[in-house]
Motif scaffolding. Structure first.
Motif, mmCIF file in Angstrom:
data_model
loop_
_atom_site.group_PDB
_atom_site.id
_atom_site.type_symbol
_atom_site.label_atom_id
_atom_site.label_comp_id
_atom_site.label_asym_id
_atom_site.label_seq_id
_atom_site.Cartn_x
_atom_site.Cartn_y
_atom_site.Cartn_z
ATOM 1 N N ASP A 46 28.364 25.894 62.988
ATOM 2 C CA ASP A 46 27.661 24.592 63.479
ATOM 3 C C ASP A 46 28.599 23.376 64.074
ATOM 4 O O ASP A 46 28.344 22.520 64.595
ATOM 5 C CB ASP A 46 27.202 24.099 61.725
ATOM 6 C CG ASP A 46 26.101 25.289 61.222
ATOM 7 O OD1 ASP A 46 25.577 25.679 62.227
ATOM 8 O OD2 ASP A 46 26.157 25.192 60.333
ATOM 9 N N LEU A 47 30.009 23.561 63.160
ATOM 10 C CA LEU A 47 30.921 22.354 63.570
ATOM 11 C C LEU A 47 31.499 22.596 65.154
ATOM 12 O O LEU A 47 31.357 21.857 65.851
ATOM 13 C CB LEU A 47 31.771 22.326 62.661
ATOM 14 C CG LEU A 47 31.584 21.907 61.365
ATOM 15 C CD1 LEU A 47 32.917 22.136 60.151
ATOM 16 C CD2 LEU A 47 31.415 20.263 61.317
ATOM 17 N N ARG A 48 31.549 23.822 65.430
ATOM 18 C CA ARG A 48 31.882 24.217 66.753
ATOM 19 C C ARG A 48 31.177 23.604 67.773
ATOM 20 O O ARG A 48 31.127 22.964 68.949
ATOM 21 C CB ARG A 48 32.161 25.631 66.904
ATOM 22 C CG ARG A 48 33.389 26.340 66.257
ATOM 23 C CD ARG A 48 33.580 27.869 66.569
ATOM 24 N NE ARG A 48 34.870 28.285 65.916
ATOM 25 C CZ ARG A 48 36.190 28.213 66.552
ATOM 26 N NH1 ARG A 48 36.256 27.365 67.850
ATOM 27 N NH2 ARG A 48 37.081 28.649 66.019
ATOM 28 N N ASP A 49 29.714 23.918 67.411
ATOM 29 C CA ASP A 49 28.552 23.476 68.347
ATOM 30 C C ASP A 49 28.703 22.055 68.744
ATOM 31 O O ASP A 49 28.783 21.631 69.678
ATOM 32 C CB ASP A 49 27.170 23.729 67.758
ATOM 33 C CG ASP A 49 26.974 25.380 67.819
ATOM 34 O OD1 ASP A 49 27.739 26.092 68.524
ATOM 35 O OD2 ASP A 49 26.158 25.809 67.488
ATOM 36 N N LEU A 50 28.842 21.311 67.385
ATOM 37 C CA LEU A 50 28.975 19.767 67.630
ATOM 38 C C LEU A 50 29.930 19.306 68.289
ATOM 39 O O LEU A 50 30.176 18.298 69.126
ATOM 40 C CB LEU A 50 28.797 19.143 66.207
ATOM 41 C CG LEU A 50 27.345 19.527 65.363
ATOM 42 C CD1 LEU A 50 27.672 18.882 64.090
ATOM 43 C CD2 LEU A 50 26.328 18.292 66.267
ATOM 44 N N PHE A 51 31.368 20.006 67.841
ATOM 45 C CA PHE A 51 32.613 19.156 68.415
ATOM 46 C C PHE A 51 33.228 19.790 69.607
ATOM 47 O O PHE A 51 34.144 19.182 70.064
ATOM 48 C CB PHE A 51 33.588 19.086 67.037
ATOM 49 C CG PHE A 51 33.188 18.179 66.098
ATOM 50 C CD1 PHE A 51 33.811 16.782 66.222
ATOM 51 C CD2 PHE A 51 32.441 18.516 64.934
ATOM 52 C CE1 PHE A 51 33.213 16.013 65.127
ATOM 53 C CE2 PHE A 51 31.921 17.511 64.016
ATOM 54 C CZ PHE A 51 32.349 16.223 64.323
ATOM 55 N N ALA A 52 32.656 21.076 70.120
ATOM 56 C CA ALA A 52 33.376 21.358 71.444
ATOM 57 C C ALA A 52 32.752 20.490 72.456
ATOM 58 O O ALA A 52 33.174 20.641 73.432
ATOM 59 C CB ALA A 52 32.522 22.874 71.651
ATOM 60 N N GLU A 53 31.985 19.562 72.113
ATOM 61 C CA GLU A 53 31.373 18.488 73.411
ATOM 62 C C GLU A 53 32.523 17.689 73.683
ATOM 63 O O GLU A 53 32.543 17.186 74.737
ATOM 64 C CB GLU A 53 30.272 17.814 72.479
ATOM 65 C CG GLU A 53 29.428 17.053 73.654
ATOM 66 C CD GLU A 53 28.176 16.607 73.046
ATOM 67 O OE1 GLU A 53 27.982 15.256 73.352
ATOM 68 O OE2 GLU A 53 27.411 17.137 72.319
ATOM 69 N N TYR A 54 33.459 17.334 72.820
ATOM 70 C CA TYR A 54 34.385 16.391 73.198
ATOM 71 C C TYR A 54 35.797 17.136 73.787
ATOM 72 O O TYR A 54 36.778 16.485 74.157
ATOM 73 C CB TYR A 54 34.903 15.568 71.946
ATOM 74 C CG TYR A 54 33.804 15.313 71.135
ATOM 75 C CD1 TYR A 54 32.844 14.192 71.970
ATOM 76 C CD2 TYR A 54 33.306 15.643 69.904
ATOM 77 C CE1 TYR A 54 31.724 13.775 71.201
ATOM 78 C CE2 TYR A 54 31.894 15.308 69.581
ATOM 79 C CZ TYR A 54 31.368 14.243 70.106
ATOM 80 O OH TYR A 54 30.080 13.893 69.491
ATOM 81 N N GLY A 55 35.765 18.387 73.648
ATOM 82 C CA GLY A 55 36.975 19.181 74.396
ATOM 83 C C GLY A 55 37.043 20.460 73.868
ATOM 84 O O GLY A 55 36.345 20.679 72.580
ATOM 85 N N PRO A 56 37.793 21.384 74.337
ATOM 86 C CA PRO A 56 37.939 22.976 73.741
ATOM 87 C C PRO A 56 38.273 22.715 72.404
ATOM 88 O O PRO A 56 39.543 22.071 71.997
ATOM 89 C CB PRO A 56 38.632 23.540 74.873
ATOM 90 C CG PRO A 56 38.812 22.750 75.936
ATOM 91 C CD PRO A 56 38.405 21.290 75.543
#
Lengths: 211, 176
Positions: free
Chosen positions: A97-107
């Motif tokens: 869930d967190l990966r989905d949300l925070f990958a938006e700002y960078g790898p």
């Protein structure tokens, strides 16, 4: 004799050996916690905190010596990237869930979503590593604006510039406490006295907690 | 100096009697005067082996590991953590209920080893000691299983946080 006892705590704010003797701003100012509990306060028990940090054992390594030049509270880089801390995570949230949300700002280079050892649910916080400052900064800017399972996630820098210190070893508090006790619980007298006479030393150690 | 403090004294309404009572607990940021130290160690054939984690004033996190058996080197690391990290830690301590516990009935430190937990938070100062606890079985068999369980789990949660912090910042794998 009475005079000796009263003068000692002041000397020990920064001991003759240059070691810090007290922790927290309040305690440095002579304001002692009003409630204390536990065997560790007992002076009869032998403690060996000095031996733990004798000589070179008392030298703590920082990642980057330049770190001390950074304004306290400003973010600092970790060895391979920039780390942000996310809080207010729903207990049933998954790493994905967190990966989905925070990958938006960078790898995402690294993610630690730690679990409560008792319940097995998420502890409510996570650490995420980005390679670039800009990526991490973008995530921090979204603090309070990202939702997961109905909860607003807070995003902040994890590591910041701190105050340089020359002190080694753990800080001793008990010495001071025991003296305070010897004086027969003269809490108020001790407080005001140490406040005025400890003023000079306090300035050396005052640190800014904003961050 | 003393006059300044008057601002901080709050007057609250007692719920039981309805009388106004003066409570000498200034509402201030708990991260400002926070301190925490955890030590676990023993002295044996590899010398004094220990792990110590310390959060000092201003968010200074110190990590010390003398585990000569596994790493043959002494590790001393220091980094300053943000207020957000302290808030996570303080919440963890608050929710654990450890500040309400007492180590009176806990097994005393012995040849097996020693643990120390010292916390200053919101005008309270705890300094607990006990022996090394290997398993929940030992907790259950103790004279204060509930209290010791609080300690047992809190320590694991704190170590978990600190190992993540140190691990990510320095890229070292802390040894448990």
């Amino acid at each position: 004799m009475e005079v000796d006892k009263e003068d000692k705590p002041v000397d020990r704010v920064i001991g003759e050996d240059g070691k810090e003797r007290l922790y927290t701003e309040d305690i440095r100012k002579g304001v002692l916690p009003s409630r204390q509990k536990g065997r560790g306060h007992d002076d009869s028990e032998e403690r060996d905190t000095d031996s733990r940090y004798a000589g070179s054992d008392g030298v703590f390594q920082v990642l980057d010596k330049q770190e001390v030049d950074i304004t306290p509270g400003e973010p600092i880089k970790s060895i391979e990237g920039w780390i942000v801390i996310i809080d207010n995570i729903h207990e049933e949230a998954q790493e994905s869930d967190l990966r989905d949300l925070f990958a938006e700002y960078g790898p995402i280079r690294n993610i630690h979503l730690n679990y409560d050892r008792r319940t097995g649910f998420s502890k409510g916080y996570a650490l995420i590593e980005y390679e670039k400052h800009q990526e991490a900064e973008e995530a921090v800017k979204q603090s309070g604006k990202i939702q997961l399972a109905g909860k607003d996630l807070t995003v902040n820098w994890t590591f910041v510039g701190g105050k340089p210190t020359s002190a080694t070893g753990v800080i001793h508090f008990r010495t001071n406490r025991s003296i305070n006790r010897e004086r027969g619980g003269d809490q108020n007298g001790g407080r005001s006295r140490r406040r005025e006479s400890g003023g000079g030393n306090n300035n050396r150690r005052r640190s800014d907690n904003r961050g | 100096m003393e006059t300044e403090n008057k601002d901080e004294i709050t007057v609250e309404q007692s719920t039981t009697t309805g009388d106004a009572i003066v409570v000498d607990t200034p509402k201030k940021d708990p991260t400002e005067d926070f301190y925490m130290r955890y030590y676990i160690g023993h002295k044996g054939k590899f010398g004094h082996e220990f792990l110590e984690l310390e959060f000092r004033n201003g968010g200074k996190l110190r990590y010390a590991n003398n585990s000569r058996y596994k790493s043959e080197q002494i590790i001393r690391k220091e980094v300053t953590v943000s207020k957000a990290v302290l808030e996570v830690l303080i919440k963890m301590i608050g929710e654990s209920g450890v500040m309400q516990e007492d180590d009176k009935l806990w097994p005393e430190p012995d040849v097996v080893g020693k643990q120390e937990l010292e916390i200053v938070l919101n005008n309270e100062h705890i300094s607990f000691t006990t022996t090394k606890i290997g398993s929940l079985m030992e907790v259950e068999k103790s004279k204060d299983p509930e209290g010791l369980k609080v300690f047992f789990y809190l320590i694991q949660d704190i170590k978990c946080l600190v190992f993540s912090l140190i691990g990510l910042h320095f890229k070292i794998k802390p040894i448990q």
